[in-house]
Design an enzyme around this catalytic site. Structure first.
Site, PDB file in Angstrom:
ATOM      1  N   GLU A 150       0.824  -1.200   0.000  1.00  0.00           N
ATOM      2  CA  GLU A 150       0.000   0.000   0.000  1.00  0.00           C
ATOM      3  C   GLU A 150       0.864   1.258   0.000  1.00  0.00           C
ATOM      4  O   GLU A 150       1.916   1.288   0.629  1.00  0.00           O
ATOM      5  CB  GLU A 150      -0.919  -0.010   1.224  1.00  0.00           C
ATOM      6  CG  GLU A 150      -1.919  -1.148   1.143  1.00  0.00           C
ATOM      7  CD  GLU A 150      -2.836  -1.233   2.340  1.00  0.00           C
ATOM      8  OE1 GLU A 150      -2.645  -0.475   3.305  1.00  0.00           O
ATOM      9  OE2 GLU A 150      -3.752  -2.066   2.290  1.00  0.00           O
ATOM     10  N   CYS A 206       3.472   8.649   0.807  1.00  0.00           N
ATOM     11  CA  CYS A 206       3.944   7.836   1.927  1.00  0.00           C
ATOM     12  C   CYS A 206       4.232   6.443   1.369  1.00  0.00           C
ATOM     13  O   CYS A 206       3.307   5.740   0.955  1.00  0.00           O
ATOM     14  CB  CYS A 206       2.854   7.807   2.994  1.00  0.00           C
ATOM     15  SG  CYS A 206       3.226   6.714   4.354  1.00  0.00           S
ATOM     16  N   CYS A 210       5.855  -6.367   7.869  1.00  0.00           N
ATOM     17  CA  CYS A 210       6.937  -5.893   8.755  1.00  0.00           C
ATOM     18  C   CYS A 210       7.184  -6.951   9.826  1.00  0.00           C
ATOM     19  O   CYS A 210       6.244  -7.595  10.301  1.00  0.00           O
ATOM     20  CB  CYS A 210       6.530  -4.565   9.400  1.00  0.00           C
ATOM     21  SG  CYS A 210       7.835  -3.871  10.450  1.00  0.00           S
ATOM     22  N   CYS A 259      -1.508   6.586   9.562  1.00  0.00           N
ATOM     23  CA  CYS A 259      -0.309   5.973  10.140  1.00  0.00           C
ATOM     24  C   CYS A 259      -0.650   4.724  10.957  1.00  0.00           C
ATOM     25  O   CYS A 259      -1.526   4.748  11.800  1.00  0.00           O
ATOM     26  CB  CYS A 259       0.335   7.019  11.048  1.00  0.00           C
ATOM     27  SG  CYS A 259       1.857   6.473  11.760  1.00  0.00           S
ATOM     28  N   CYS A 296       0.240  -1.377  15.697  1.00  0.00           N
ATOM     29  CA  CYS A 296       0.345  -1.206  14.245  1.00  0.00           C
ATOM     30  C   CYS A 296      -0.284  -2.358  13.469  1.00  0.00           C
ATOM     31  O   CYS A 296       0.000  -3.531  13.747  1.00  0.00           O
ATOM     32  CB  CYS A 296       1.824  -1.070  13.885  1.00  0.00           C
ATOM     33  SG  CYS A 296       2.116  -1.055  12.114  1.00  0.00           S
ATOM     34  N   CYS A 345       5.053  -4.067  16.191  1.00  0.00           N
ATOM     35  CA  CYS A 345       4.654  -3.058  17.184  1.00  0.00           C
ATOM     36  C   CYS A 345       3.170  -3.273  17.511  1.00  0.00           C
ATOM     37  O   CYS A 345       2.354  -3.522  16.608  1.00  0.00           O
ATOM     38  CB  CYS A 345       4.884  -1.644  16.653  1.00  0.00           C
ATOM     39  SG  CYS A 345       6.610  -1.335  16.247  1.00  0.00           S
TER      40      CYS A 345
END
Ligand code: SF4
Length: 334
Positions: free
Chosen positions: A81, A95, A102, A324, A109, A106
């Site tokens: 994305e 962005c 990932c 975010c 997230c 976290c």
């Protein structure tokens, strides 16, 4: 587009072809080699066969009209994305993602929940910006800023990220000033050290999100590997070497990291030259809730009174999961 393959093919061509090709790709924003009419037909055909310019992307527009998310399908079928944020002052920020998923997990997230599929090639990072550069070209506009805040940890794919930045920055490629490019890291110290040695002026942002090791390790397990004092000392050295301001991003999560006690702890860490805090209203991804605006105002006022430079970021695109920490590739997660 596969840039390595492209340059391989161009090796057998006269030198000026590289200039012609770069102009066609990065200035005219062609999406098929037949549009590069100054290239011989045979070369156009072989480039279309070996290095097609098509970028497979699906577009979503946020209700606020300022955020556009693209879901790009890579050659191996994986999806990433990329988000375009259009600001009132005319800037257009892309962005970009640096990895498919990932590995750092976290807690707040959405991307972290996916795990890591693989690193992106530098060409795949460039394609994300090219996709929106072509989109904006149709509106007589251009990409003005780039932030590495999409899926993935950029410093765990350091070489590809730096190679892509060189293309963004080169005057005969995308010609975006280094000062308009930002890398946001969860705190990978070797990446910060390497960036300090590079000869360019990109911005560094640190995803801090907590003012002490106990809470930071709970939210971001990378803190166990690179605890706060080591991270902050790496940032000090980076600032000494580069003289550049560093932005510390701080998600405001209700009842977790948003009390005045947290603000006090944070102020002790941040009261140094060229340190700046950016408060980000948390975008809910199912685990935590966002702090309310009153709490954010109080937190920011406390930092200000303590002498810490602090701002609050406007949140783009919650309704399309483009904010975010929300980039989670819905297609994959389904
Ligand atoms: S916040 Fe960044 S580093 Fe952490 S899991 Fe999400 S994408 Fe990875």
């Amino acid at each position: 587009m596969n840039f390595d393959k492209l340059y391989q093919i161009l090796k057998e061509q006269p030198k000026y072809r590289v200039t012609q090709v770069k102009e066609a790709v990065f200035q005219k924003m062609i999406d098929n080699w037949t549009q590069a009419t100054n290239l011989p037909k045979a070369l156009q055909e072989s480039l279309n066969a070996e290095c097609p310019l098509e970028i497979d992307g699906q577009i979503l527009l946020a209700k606020n009209g300022h955020t556009t998310k693209a879901l790009l399908t890579l050659d191996d079928g994986l999806k990433i994305e990329t988000v375009l944020m259009s600001h009132k002052d005319g800037r257009h920020t892309v962005c970009v993602s640096s990895q498919v998923g990932c590995s750092l997990g976290c807690k707040f997230c959405a991307t972290g929940k996916l795990g890591l599929s693989r690193n992106l090639e530098y060409s795949e990072i460039i394609d994300q910006v090219l996709f929106f550069a072509r989109y904006l070209k149709k509106q007589n506009s251009r990409v003005s800023n780039i932030v590495f805040m999409g899926m993935g940890e950029p410093f765990l794919n350091y070489d590809n990220v730096i190679k892509a930045i060189k293309y963004f920055n080169e005057t005969d490629a995308l010609n975006i000033g280094a000062r308009r490019i930002s890398i946001s890291t969860s705190g990978i110290i070797p990446g910060i050290e390497k960036l300090a040695q590079e000869n360019f002026q990109v911005n560094l942002a640190i995803s801090l999100h907590a003012p002490n090791d106990k809470l930071r390790s709970e939210l971001m397990r990378i803190n166990k590997r690179f605890p706060l004092h080591e991270l902050l000392s790496a940032v000090d050295k980076y600032i000494q070497k580069t003289g550049r301001k560093v932005m510390f991003e701080y998600l405001m999560i209700k009842g977790v990291n948003d009390t005045l006690k947290h603000a006090e702890e944070l102020s002790h860490l941040m009261l140094k030259p060229l340190h700046m805090v950016n408060l980000i209203p948390y975008n809910p991804t199912g685990v935590y809730l966002p702090s309310d605006q009153y709490t954010i105002n109080q937190f920011k006022a406390y930092l200000g009174k303590a002498g810490v430079e602090a701002s609050q970021r406007y949140t783009f695109g919650q309704d399309i999961d483009a904010a975010c920490g929300q980039l989670a590739n819905k297609v994959k997660s389904k």
